[in-house]
Write an enzyme that holds these catalytic residues in place. Structure first.
Site, PDB file in Angstrom:
ATOM      1  N   LYS A 177       0.841  -1.201   0.000  1.00  0.00           N
ATOM      2  CA  LYS A 177       0.000   0.000   0.000  1.00  0.00           C
ATOM      3  C   LYS A 177       0.877   1.252   0.000  1.00  0.00           C
ATOM      4  O   LYS A 177       1.893   1.306   0.697  1.00  0.00           O
ATOM      5  CB  LYS A 177      -0.913  -0.028   1.227  1.00  0.00           C
ATOM      6  CG  LYS A 177      -1.999   1.055   1.244  1.00  0.00           C
ATOM      7  CD  LYS A 177      -2.898   0.870   2.462  1.00  0.00           C
ATOM      8  CE  LYS A 177      -4.003   1.915   2.532  1.00  0.00           C
ATOM      9  NZ  LYS A 177      -4.864   1.731   3.731  1.00  0.00           N
ATOM     10  N   SER A 227      -9.806   2.256   2.953  1.00  0.00           N
ATOM     11  CA  SER A 227      -8.965   3.030   2.062  1.00  0.00           C
ATOM     12  C   SER A 227      -8.055   2.171   1.185  1.00  0.00           C
ATOM     13  O   SER A 227      -7.520   2.641   0.186  1.00  0.00           O
ATOM     14  CB  SER A 227      -8.099   3.998   2.874  1.00  0.00           C
ATOM     15  OG  SER A 227      -7.182   3.275   3.711  1.00  0.00           O
ATOM     16  N   SER A 234      -9.844  -0.427   7.012  1.00  0.00           N
ATOM     17  CA  SER A 234      -9.297  -0.211   5.672  1.00  0.00           C
ATOM     18  C   SER A 234      -8.603  -1.411   5.058  1.00  0.00           C
ATOM     19  O   SER A 234      -8.240  -1.382   3.889  1.00  0.00           O
ATOM     20  CB  SER A 234      -8.332   0.976   5.686  1.00  0.00           C
ATOM     21  OG  SER A 234      -9.022   2.172   5.927  1.00  0.00           O
TER      22      SER A 234
END
Length: 512
Positions: free
Chosen positions: A80, A155, A179
């Site tokens: 990420k 997210s 997330s």
């Protein structure tokens, strides 16, 4: 699609150990898959083919030399883009950090490199991890591989989409209020939020420091356990890092049984507001648990009804503090004012106005207000008191049962654009995942099936007591085996095939 990309991380590791495939071949297969489909999915913000292949060649050389290797040496991974990577761009999905190349690695990245996992690239996310749909990325939304017109969660939608579209076998994400787990739920993958402090946060771009937690994204519970053990454990660079050794997760995932497991269904994490197909899938999973010998009990945690409100005061307050460093003078973007002198105040206003997106600005304003004189006690302090009650409710529930379960998200993946202008509706996607972050306890989302409403994936959440991550994997692994035996294979085997870069997918029978 290459058969190599269809293999789980554990299967890839076994094939590497047996000499049936090289790390270079695995890495090339995944890079080829990304070249074929990521123009449609947009899982990645940056793909580092040359660096990944260099790491793969090094892993193959170490194996040929007979070196001691980690279980996942040679298996490629995605990371990420709010986790810093030395020599490779890290943007946190924001114009504020566009083009920034960190001078150091996050601890989890250091451990990935030491274990010999080639890093394929950095995945898309809502800006500074603020969002539930990956629509708030400054570089465009990621799309759900099951239906490219829908969100992949947030997210960390990029990591979940990379894994579920077979562009990476495993990925790292971060979970502040769901997330990792919510994207896993809506993409048919597995996502784990470890116990707070169980995986180092050093090198993660901070959103809310008391809530953030790095964790694994995978296609199986075993793969998540393998990755968790690779990156977890004490880190002296992280003041919140636990000293507990991270061990026994892989064994728990492989051998855990449902027999005698006491499972609590949280009354407050269900009912009105949950999509009918989500409810049906959850009820079916409960029946599988019971058939496997688990004891099902209903438990109540009254404070969970207030967790969402408390979270959306605590998170913005901490975000307001953490993001104050992005002022045009110390970190990131610098924008000069269009007119007038370039005073510190005017540079800061111009930089933050240009560098932050609407959702980040919204949360900074909310957090600054909650911390301001005259409002601190009424808002921030009250929210922290609710947090304490949430922790007590968890403790009381775990006196009655071993683990708690709920749907991971109240709905399946919704269409892109449907909630972008309705922040309150967007925030409700995290209603079931937030309590675990407030309490710091470990939680997992794994696929529970497809919704009868729309044929899209549904996730089931398992929550365990703090520092009992092995119990989480025991329950998750056992339930996954029970569910997949009924499905005849992985849920992702039933996903529609991406047809290339046209933005289209071939529907499954369930979706037809």
């Amino acid at each position: 699609m290459s058969d190599l990309t269809r293999m789980s991380a554990a299967e890839q590791a076994a094939a590497l150990a047996a000499g049936e495939v090289s790390s270079v071949e695995l890495t090339e297969a995944h890079l080829g898959r990304t070249a074929a489909v990521d123009a449609s999915v947009h899982a990645y913000l940056d793909v580092s083919a040359e660096k990944a292949l260099a790491s793969a060649r090094d892993a193959d050389a170490r194996r040929a030399a007979g070196d001691d290797l980690a279980p996942l040496t040679g298996v490629p991974i995605a990371v990420k883009d709010n986790i810093v990577t030395h020599g490779q761009v890290t943007t946190a999905g924001s114009k504020m950090l566009e083009g920034w190349v960190p001078p150091y690695d996050a601890t989890v990245v250091t451990r990935l490199r030491a274990a010999g996992l080639p890093i394929l690239g950095k995945t898309n996310l809502d800006e500074f991890a603020m969002g539930s749909s990956t629509e708030h990325s400054a570089f465009g939304p990621t799309r759900n591989p099951w239906d490219l017109t829908r969100i992949p969660g947030g997210s960390g939608g990029g990591s979940a989409a990379a894994v579920s579209s077979f562009q990476a076998p495993i990925a790292l994400g971060s979970d502040t209020g769901g997330s990792i787990r919510q994207p896993a739920a809506v993409t048919g993958s597995v996502g784990v939020k470890p116990t707070y402090g169980g995986v180092s946060r050093y090198g993660a771009v901070a959103l809310a420091s008391s809530l953030d937690q790095i964790g694994p994204v995978a296609r199986t519970v075993l793969d998540a356990a393998l990755l968790h053990e690779t990156v977890g454990g004490h880190d002296p660079l992280d003041a919140t890092s636990l000293t507990d050794p991270v061990a026994g997760l892989v064994e728990a995932a492989r051998t855990g049984e449902l027999e005698g497991l006491r499972v609590g269904v949280v009354r407050e994490l269900g009912g009105e507001g949950y999509q009918s197909g989500v409810k049906a899938s959850f009820d079916a999973a409960l029946a599988v648990l019971e058939a496997g010998g688990a004891e099902i009990h209903e438990v109540s945690a009254p404070s969970f009804e207030h967790a969402l409100a408390a979270y959306y005061l605590i998170l913005p307050a901490e975000a307001s503090s953490n993001l104050a460093r992005f002022d045009g003078m110390r970190f990131g973007l610098r924008v000069e004012p269009a007119e007038g002198p370039a005073t510190a105040e005017r540079v800061m206003a111009a930089t933050r106005g240009a560098g932050f997106g609407d959702e980040v600005k919204r949360r900074i304003i909310l957090g600054t207000h909650a911390l301001s004189a005259g409002f601190h006690d009424a808002y921030y302090r009250a929210a922290q008191q609710v947090r304490t009650v949430v922790q007590r409710d968890f403790a009381a529930a775990f006196e009655q049962v071993d683990v708690l379960v709920s749907p991971t998200a109240p709905t399946t993946a919704f269409p892109i654009g449907e909630k972008i202008d309705d922040p309150l509706a967007m925030y409700l996607n995290d209603i079931a995942t937030i309590p675990a972050n407030l309490a710091g306890v470990p939680a997992m989302s794994l696929p529970s099936g497809l919704s009868d409403d729309d044929g899209l994936p549904v996730g089931l959440q398992i929550i365990a007591p703090a520092r009992q991550d092995a119990l989480l994997y025991r329950a998750g692994g056992a339930l996954e085996r029970a569910l997949t035996s009924g499905w005849g294979g992985s849920l992702l085997d039933r996903a529609p095939e991406l047809t290339g870069t046209t933005g289209e997918t071939e529907p499954t029978e369930a979706q037809r």
